[in-house]
Write an enzyme that holds these catalytic residues in place. Structure first.
Site, PDB file in Angstrom:
ATOM      1  CG  ASP A  78       1.891   0.962  -9.032  1.00  0.00           C
ATOM      2  OD1 ASP A  78       1.205   0.275  -9.809  1.00  0.00           O
ATOM      3  OD2 ASP A  78       1.997   0.710  -7.821  1.00  0.00           O
ATOM      4  CB  CYS A 119       6.096  -2.999 -12.840  1.00  0.00           C
ATOM      5  SG  CYS A 119       7.301  -2.154 -13.915  1.00  0.00           S
ATOM      6  CG  ASP A 120       5.451  -0.808  -8.308  1.00  0.00           C
ATOM      7  OD1 ASP A 120       6.397  -0.876  -9.103  1.00  0.00           O
ATOM      8  OD2 ASP A 120       5.251   0.182  -7.585  1.00  0.00           O
ATOM      9  CE  LYS A 121       0.809  -2.296  -5.786  1.00  0.00           C
ATOM     10  NZ  LYS A 121       1.657  -1.253  -6.376  1.00  0.00           N
ATOM     11  CB  CYS A 191      11.220   3.581 -11.183  1.00  0.00           C
ATOM     12  SG  CYS A 191       9.770   4.024 -12.164  1.00  0.00           S
ATOM     13  CD  GLU A 439       2.337   2.763  -4.742  1.00  0.00           C
ATOM     14  OE1 GLU A 439       2.746   1.603  -4.583  1.00  0.00           O
ATOM     15  OE2 GLU A 439       2.822   3.559  -5.569  1.00  0.00           O
ATOM     16  CB  SER A 464       5.462   5.349  -4.303  1.00  0.00           C
ATOM     17  OG  SER A 464       6.597   5.054  -5.078  1.00  0.00           O
TER      18      SER A 464
END
Length: 547
Positions: A78, A119-121, A191, A439, A464
């Site tokens: 992202d 990670c995010d998704k 992150c 985002e 985010s």
């Protein structure tokens, strides 16, 4: 075993011939087959190291008496996709990942599944797949990156994003930004703060789908390799015991996951993702459930971006088991993949740093870190990460500055065309309007870097997990389907009250109805996957899932 469908009986000789070509032996034909969904690639920092983690999972599977088969899935960073057209593809990738894992699991009739992801998704996509397929499964999250370091302080990616605003403000030189850029991200892992990837790892552990302690272990710590091997061993036990994801993803475990999210002050994106996972499990979960939990769950960890603590600090303080320890009296007991219940894990944990993981009697805030707000601007709800909002901005009334898209807003911010007190409205960035509900980290970080203290931002897009400040997202209905946000004009007064959980547009209904008569959504030409996505995606208040 499910896998007997492809390996037992004379009719399956062709299937077995193909398996033998892989090196599968006669003895292994009688063992469980375990699929390992590995989201490794070398464009996503959080996934760069997943080969070594997957290898340890495979060793664990083999040691426990089963046969591992690894396959790949996609993964989007992202941060790299942020601030341009690429961000429109991030949320849709969640559905793609869920579908891809389902395809592999069902086509090859695996007996069990290990999801290796960071990670995010990717984490929610794999969670959705695991619950949908409902074969014994365990998740190994890749772990956070170590903090960067410069000038005597820890750094994260958000420092770089906010540095862009500081350069625009003239308080940082481009040379200094370059030094920050080179120091902030020292290696592999997600992150460093409690952004979406790490929040989802913590939520996965609280759901009971990862082994205790997995979420906070840094990507480069050997403990991550050990827990990966243990997870490979344990999934074989789950197969033999017949424990499936829908045995674990229940109303009680979802409530526990939301509690941990609230206690940590996690990313607002978890609202979308937990609703999507719950839907796969056929467990009712709506926005009001988040408010109900938030009201009785103290916020006990002051994590980046709203606070000073990194995921490394959380790990050293005891990780999610220690958070569960502090929340023990708030939890519903529920089983986990470890074989121990969530309360057993909590009772056995220890808090090593009470400054990082506080008691519920001395919290950061008496209520949880997220709120669902409603009102005339968001009749079906919106989400705010109140843990990252200064209390001075919990009540705010200001004139709207309306932008049809993130790009126009970003240009106005960097040119300092925004005044203190304004409420920025960024619309046509929802699930269908974006499309893909991108985002808004670039504009929120630019506002911070430029030093704005009294500017709010509301959007039908997302934020985010790194966003901080008075930012309200996920407004539903979105502008593209004619939600009230589509009717806002420059200068309209917008009223925010986080204490009352309200978001209102101070414009007479008759005026809005007049505006609606001439409203038309912006025309746009979409092709490929996004063209298909907009035809099936639901609104944010339903998890932005595809029908």
């Amino acid at each position: 075993m499910r896998s007997e469908t492809v390996k037992k009986g004379y009719q399956r000789a062709p299937n077995r011939a193909l398996l033998r070509s892989l090196g599968v032996t006669d003895r292994e034909m009688d063992l469980p087959f375990i699929g390992i969904a590995n989201a490794y690639n070398n464009i996503v920092p959080g996934h760069l190291h997943l080969r070594s983690i997957s290898q340890k999972v495979q060793e664990g599977v083999a040691a426990a008496g089963a046969v591992p088969f690894e396959f790949g899935t996609i993964g989007i960073c992202d941060g790299i996709a942020m601030g341009h057209e690429g961000m429109r593809y991030s949320l849709p990738s969640r559905e793609n990942i869920a579908d891809a894992v389902e395809l592999m699991v069902e086509a090859h009739r695996f007996d069990g599944l290990v999801c290796v992801c960071t990670c995010d998704k990717i984490v929610p996509g794999m969670l959705m797949a695991a619950v949908r397929c409902n074969i014994p499964a365990i998740v190994v999250t890749g772990g956070p990156m170590l903090p960067g370091y410069a000038a005597g302080r820890e750094l994260s990616l958000i420092d770089v994003f906010e540095g862009v605003g500081r350069v625009a403000a003239g308080t940082m030189s481009e040379e200094e930004l370059g030094e920050l850029e080179c120091a902030a991200m020292p290696g592999c892992g997600s992150c460093q703060g409690l952004y979406t990837a790490n929040t989802m790892a913590c939520v996965t552990e609280a759901l009971g789908l990862s082994l205790p302690g997995c979420a906070a272990i840094p990507a480069v710590d050997a403990a991550k390799l050990r827990i990966a091997r243990e997870s490979g061993e344990r999934v074989v036990g789950l197969v033999r015991e017949g424990v499936r994801p829908r045995d674990l993803v229940t109303p009680k475990s979802l409530a526990n996951a939301i509690r941990v999210d609230m206690a940590l002050g996690g990313s607002s994106n978890t609202v979308l993702h937990l609703m999507a996972v719950a839907r796969e499990a056929a467990v009712p979960l709506d926005l009001e459930a988040f408010n109900a939990v938030a009201e009785v769950t103290p916020h006990i960890c002051h994590m980046m971006p709203g606070g000073p603590h990194s995921m490394l600090a959380l790990y050293r303080a005891g990780g999610i088991p220690a958070v569960l320890k502090m929340l023990e009296r708030h939890l519903d007991d529920a089983p986990t993949v470890s074989g121990r219940s969530i309360l057993e894990i909590a009772k056995g944990a220890r808090v090593a740093d009470p400054d990082v993981i506080r008691t519920t009697d001395a919290p950061v805030s008496p209520a949880g870190g997220l709120k669902i707000v409603r009102g005339s601007l968001a009749p079906d709800g919106a989400v705010v990460k109140c843990a990252a909002v200064p209390e001075a901005m919990w009540r705010h009334r200001g004139p709207a500055r309306v932008f049809d898209g993130e790009g126009a807003a970003m240009e106005a911010i960097l040119h300092r065309e925004i005044a203190e007190g304004d409420v920025l409205v960024i619309r046509y960035e929802g699930p269908r309007g974006g499309p893909g509900m991108p985002e808004m980290l670039s504009p929120t970080s630019a506002l911070m870097g430029l030093g704005y203290a009294r500017v709010a931002l509301v959007t039908d897009g997302r934020f985010s997990g790194g966003t901080r400040g008075p930012c309200i997202g996920h407004i539903a209905p979105e502008a593209a389907v004619g939600g009230p946000i589509a009717l806002v004009e420059d200068g309209d007064e917008i009223v925010i009250d986080l204490y009352a959980k309200s978001l209102d547009l101070a414009v007479e209904r008759a005026t809005l109805e007049e505006r609606r008569k001439t409203w038309k959504p912006p025309a746009r030409r979409l092709t490929g996957m996004l063209a298909r996505y907009v035809q099936t995606v639901e609104q944010a208040n339903l998890g932005a899932v595809q029908r």
